[in-house]
Motif scaffolding. Structure first.
Motif, PDB file in Angstrom:
ATOM      1  N   SER A  22       0.757  -1.281  -0.065  1.00 35.77           N
ATOM      2  CA  SER A  22      -0.131  -0.002  -0.005  1.00 35.77           C
ATOM      3  C   SER A  22       0.945   1.204   0.052  1.00 35.77           C
ATOM      4  O   SER A  22       0.381   2.294  -0.827  1.00 35.77           O
ATOM      5  N   GLY A  23       1.983   1.114   0.616  1.00 33.71           N
ATOM      6  CA  GLY A  23       2.989   2.368   0.582  1.00 33.71           C
ATOM      7  C   GLY A  23       3.350   2.477  -0.883  1.00 33.71           C
ATOM      8  O   GLY A  23       3.514   3.738  -1.294  1.00 33.71           O
ATOM      9  N   ILE A  24       3.693   1.501  -1.574  1.00 32.19           N
ATOM     10  CA  ILE A  24       4.164   1.625  -2.805  1.00 32.19           C
ATOM     11  C   ILE A  24       3.119   2.125  -3.798  1.00 32.19           C
ATOM     12  O   ILE A  24       3.186   3.242  -4.792  1.00 32.19           O
ATOM     13  N   LEU A  25       1.875   1.769  -3.664  1.00 26.41           N
ATOM     14  CA  LEU A  25       0.637   2.136  -4.374  1.00 26.41           C
ATOM     15  C   LEU A  25       0.359   3.492  -3.955  1.00 26.41           C
ATOM     16  O   LEU A  25      -0.043   4.422  -5.097  1.00 26.41           O
ATOM     17  N   SER A  26       0.444   3.965  -2.718  1.00 24.89           N
ATOM     18  CA  SER A  26       0.046   5.152  -2.385  1.00 24.89           C
ATOM     19  C   SER A  26       1.022   6.278  -3.028  1.00 24.89           C
ATOM     20  O   SER A  26       0.592   7.470  -3.457  1.00 24.89           O
ATOM     21  N   GLY A  27       2.275   5.939  -2.959  1.00 25.51           N
ATOM     22  CA  GLY A  27       3.413   6.758  -3.575  1.00 25.51           C
ATOM     23  C   GLY A  27       3.188   6.964  -5.111  1.00 25.51           C
ATOM     24  O   GLY A  27       3.175   8.094  -5.460  1.00 25.51           O
ATOM     25  N   ALA A  28       2.735   6.020  -5.953  1.00 27.98           N
ATOM     26  CA  ALA A  28       2.621   5.966  -7.022  1.00 27.98           C
ATOM     27  C   ALA A  28       1.275   6.767  -7.775  1.00 27.98           C
ATOM     28  O   ALA A  28       1.324   7.927  -8.536  1.00 27.98           O
ATOM     29  N   ILE A  29       0.166   6.747  -6.802  1.00 25.20           N
ATOM     30  CA  ILE A  29      -1.122   7.390  -6.901  1.00 25.20           C
ATOM     31  C   ILE A  29      -0.845   9.068  -6.924  1.00 25.20           C
ATOM     32  O   ILE A  29      -0.970   9.982  -7.415  1.00 25.20           O
ATOM     33  N   ALA A  30       0.177   9.081  -5.609  1.00 20.68           N
ATOM     34  CA  ALA A  30       0.242  10.656  -5.322  1.00 20.68           C
ATOM     35  C   ALA A  30       1.037  11.222  -6.114  1.00 20.68           C
ATOM     36  O   ALA A  30       0.821  12.520  -6.524  1.00 20.68           O
ATOM     37  N   GLY A  31       1.956  10.515  -6.835  1.00 19.59           N
ATOM     38  CA  GLY A  31       2.932  11.166  -7.728  1.00 19.59           C
ATOM     39  C   GLY A  31       2.161  11.455  -9.183  1.00 19.59           C
ATOM     40  O   GLY A  31       2.218  12.609  -9.523  1.00 19.59           O
ATOM     41  N   LEU A  32       1.217  10.731  -9.547  1.00 13.40           N
ATOM     42  CA  LEU A  32       0.405  10.998 -10.796  1.00 13.40           C
ATOM     43  C   LEU A  32      -0.616  12.346 -10.488  1.00 13.40           C
ATOM     44  O   LEU A  32      -0.898  13.105 -11.323  1.00 13.40           O
ATOM     45  N   LEU A  33      -1.213  12.000  -9.060  1.00 11.81           N
ATOM     46  CA  LEU A  33      -2.275  13.152  -8.827  1.00 11.81           C
ATOM     47  C   LEU A  33      -1.357  14.426  -8.807  1.00 11.81           C
ATOM     48  O   LEU A  33      -1.973  15.464  -9.361  1.00 11.81           O
ATOM     49  N   PHE A  34      -0.107  14.533  -8.248  1.00 12.32           N
ATOM     50  CA  PHE A  34       0.714  15.819  -8.034  1.00 12.32           C
ATOM     51  C   PHE A  34       0.853  16.293  -9.651  1.00 12.32           C
ATOM     52  O   PHE A  34       0.733  17.542  -9.772  1.00 12.32           O
TER      53      PHE A  34
END
Length: 98
Positions: A22-34
């Motif tokens: 979930s940490g890896i997934l949340s980092g990827a989602i946050a990067g795309l959103l940013f």
């Protein structure tokens, strides 16, 4: 008053791979959103986000980008972590944290 959830050592150990994923997934989602939000906020600039060592960006823009990126990451991570913990609790009957 929130209800108490019990946590065993086994639940904590079983949750570790879920937490890591979930940490890896949340980092990827946050990067795309940013990146998408930054494009909307600064349509006249290049499509790249400012980085601390890039001299063509003023310091205030770099700090704004860093603050926005950090806030987005923290929010997305909290949402993903909480969702993962709730799914774990529904599946295994124990809350993985505390």
């Amino acid at each position: 008053m929130p209800h108490q959830r019990s946590t065993s050592t086994t639940a904590k150990l079983l949750y570790r791979p879920v937490g890591l994923a979930s940490g890896i997934l949340s980092g990827a989602i946050a990067g795309l959103l940013f990146k998408q939000l930054w494009k909307l906020a600064t349509p006249s600039h290049t499509k790249d986000t400012p980085k601390a060592l890039e001299s063509e960006f003023p310091l205030r823009e770099i700090l704004l980008a860093a603050a926005l990126q950090g806030a987005i990451y923290a929010m997305v991570k909290a949402l993903v972590d909480r969702g993962g913990a709730r799914a774990f609790e529904k599946t295994f009957g124990e809350w993985p944290g505390d």
